[in-house]
Write an enzyme that holds these catalytic residues in place. Structure first.
Site, PDB file in Angstrom:
ATOM      1  N   HIS A 144       0.834  -1.215   0.000  1.00  0.00           N
ATOM      2  CA  HIS A 144       0.000   0.000   0.000  1.00  0.00           C
ATOM      3  C   HIS A 144       0.869   1.266   0.000  1.00  0.00           C
ATOM      4  O   HIS A 144       0.429   2.335   0.400  1.00  0.00           O
ATOM      5  CB  HIS A 144      -0.949   0.031   1.207  1.00  0.00           C
ATOM      6  CG  HIS A 144      -1.668  -1.260   1.436  1.00  0.00           C
ATOM      7  ND1 HIS A 144      -2.825  -1.589   0.770  1.00  0.00           N
ATOM      8  CD2 HIS A 144      -1.375  -2.307   2.238  1.00  0.00           C
ATOM      9  CE1 HIS A 144      -3.228  -2.796   1.159  1.00  0.00           C
ATOM     10  NE2 HIS A 144      -2.350  -3.255   2.041  1.00  0.00           N
TER      11      HIS A 144
ATOM     12  N   SER B 141      15.586  19.784 -14.906  1.00  0.00           N
ATOM     13  CA  SER B 141      14.489  20.743 -14.889  1.00  0.00           C
ATOM     14  C   SER B 141      15.000  22.078 -15.386  1.00  0.00           C
ATOM     15  O   SER B 141      16.093  22.512 -15.018  1.00  0.00           O
ATOM     16  CB  SER B 141      13.922  20.888 -13.472  1.00  0.00           C
ATOM     17  OG  SER B 141      13.072  22.028 -13.376  1.00  0.00           O
TER      18      SER B 141
END
Length: 453
Positions: A157, A258
């Site tokens: 999870h 970036s």
């Protein structure tokens, strides 16, 4: 080679112009397609000659001498007039083969060249892609073997769970790839040549050509989306691990992560794989829907769809396999970061081991459980409310109740004692399932992938 300005005035598929390998781009090119049509017409003529139809050696030789000599401009003009691509190429072939003009495409339908060429391209496409998939499996197998013993925090999870090893996690990726490899090999081997069956598959036209002789007529006689989902899962895992700074894809010295944030190292290769894998998965709807509406003996509403969906599925698979091989060859592991994450979570996971050790020294399980529960909640508060480190171990060491086991805490908290049989599972899986599968591709294993973009 410089491209003319005209090339930039029309849409070009990025699958070819930006990503796919030269061999896969050629496999679905017009030149490959139409030279294969001509070869099929030559095979047909040879078979008809061998079975007694009035086809001469000179006609066959003429066709063979012009198999690669395609006037694409003439073919395009013929198609504009005739509105039929196969007949346009019959006329174009006949123009350079006047002697053989009368027997080109004799008795055949468009599907003879169209469908059989598609099958040949699919077969050749499989032969390009299967070695690439084998190399991806090989690189990840090497990675799994190298890190078979390195404990790492496991997640369920996306929450911290029991420890596993870096190599064991890689084997989860490999297991899916191995199953994909077996399915794709089977699909490739199960491809069947369509043959020459006529308009509705009855070979009626050939029965007429051979004057009703059934014995002569008789001899003239689908994949990748699952790999897309597998690779999407693998590359998503790597992207998640990159966020944790545990594992990163290759990052080149001059690469920019970036345009705004110079420090960033975005996982662009894995992002590309995920992006294109979704396209590959989406392509599954095309053949399923097309197959569902082939009325009675057949329709032609598959034609335009196949021109797009079949090449794109192989071109897309080609791109993501090449990219994933590049990723697998340069994966970077940061053991110290992995170790720090383990230290942050392992004390909580070790509580049961601590309880069992205390019981072995004569302690009461319920009393020990309550002690550990209280200390765990206090440590959790430090982590969640104060933003501090997990100090459960320090709390246990400071509590005299746990004095009987303090000398054994290092052994109790050794990460390698929490990974079960993961290292042995890796070794067995690689030796029994992975390496034997790669044997047929050993001669093609040394190819390395350098991404141009």
């Amino acid at each position: 080679m410089e491209e003319s300005g005209e090339e930039f005035n029309k849409y070009r598929s990025p699958l070819v112009s930006r990503y796919a390998s030269k061999e896969m781009a050629y496999n679905f090119s017009d030149r490959k397609k139409f030279t294969t049509w001509r070869k099929l017409w030559i095979y047909l003529a040879k078979a008809e000659k061998a079975l007694g139809l009035p086809v001469t050696e000179a006609q066959v030789a003429e066709m063979e001498s012009h198999a690669e000599d395609i006037d694409f401009a003439m073919a395009a003009e013929e198609e504009r007039k005739l509105r039929h691509d196969v007949m346009a190429h019959v006329h174009t072939f006949a123009h350079c083969c006047p002697l053989a003009a009368s027997i080109i495409h004799l008795g055949a339908t468009s599907c003879y060249v169209g469908d059989n060429t598609d099958l040949i391209m699919l077969r050749d496409g499989f032969d390009i892609l299967l070695p690439k998939l084998a190399r991806v499996i090989d690189r990840l197998a090497n990675f799994a073997e190298k890190y078979a013993d390195l404990p790492t925090l496991g997640f369920t999870h996306y929450q911290p769970a029991q420890l596993t090893t870096v190599g064991k996690r890689a084997c989860l990726w490999l297991q899916d790839l191995v199953m994909d490899m077996r399915n794709l090999q089977r699909a490739r081997d199960d491809l069947r040549f369509r043959g020459v069956k006529g308009t509705t598959g009855t070979q009626a036209s050939f029965l007429q050509l051979f004057q009703g002789d059934h014995e002569k007529v008789s001899p003239v006689q689908t994949l990748w989306v699952y790999t897309g989902s597998t690779i999407h899962k693998i590359c998503t895992d790597i992207r998640l691990l990159a966020n944790l700074k545990e594992i990163e894809e290759p990052f080149e010295k001059e690469q920019i992560g970036s345009s705004a944030m110079p420090y960033k190292r975005n996982p662009m290769r894995c992002e590309r794989c995920c992006s294109l894998a979704r396209h590959l998965i989406a392509l599954l709807a095309d053949p399923l829907q097309t197959a569902s509406v082939q009325w009675l003996e057949r329709t032609l509403d598959d034609s335009a769809n196949r021109r797009i969906s079949l090449p794109e599925s192989f071109l897309t698979a080609d791109i993501i396999l090449s990219t994933l091989q590049n990723v697998a060859e340069g994966l970077v592991v940061y053991p110290k970061v992995i170790e720090r994450h383990i230290r942050q979570e392992l004390p909580f996971m070790a509580t049961e081991n601590i309880i069992m050790s205390m019981v072995k020294t004569g302690g009461n399980r319920q009393d020990c459980h309550e002690k550990i529960r209280v200390l765990s909640q206090q440590a959790a508060a430090v982590v969640k409310q104060e933003g501090g480190d997990n100090d459960l171990l320090s709390r246990v060491q400071a509590d005299s109740y746990f004095a009987p086991i303090l000398g054994h805490l290092d052994n109790i908290l050794d990460p390698k004692t929490f990974v079960g049989r993961a290292p042995q599972q890796v070794a067995r899986f690689l030796s029994e399932e992975v390496r034997p599968l790669l044997e047929p591709y050993k001669a093609k294993m040394d190819v390395k992938i350098e991404l141009e973009l």
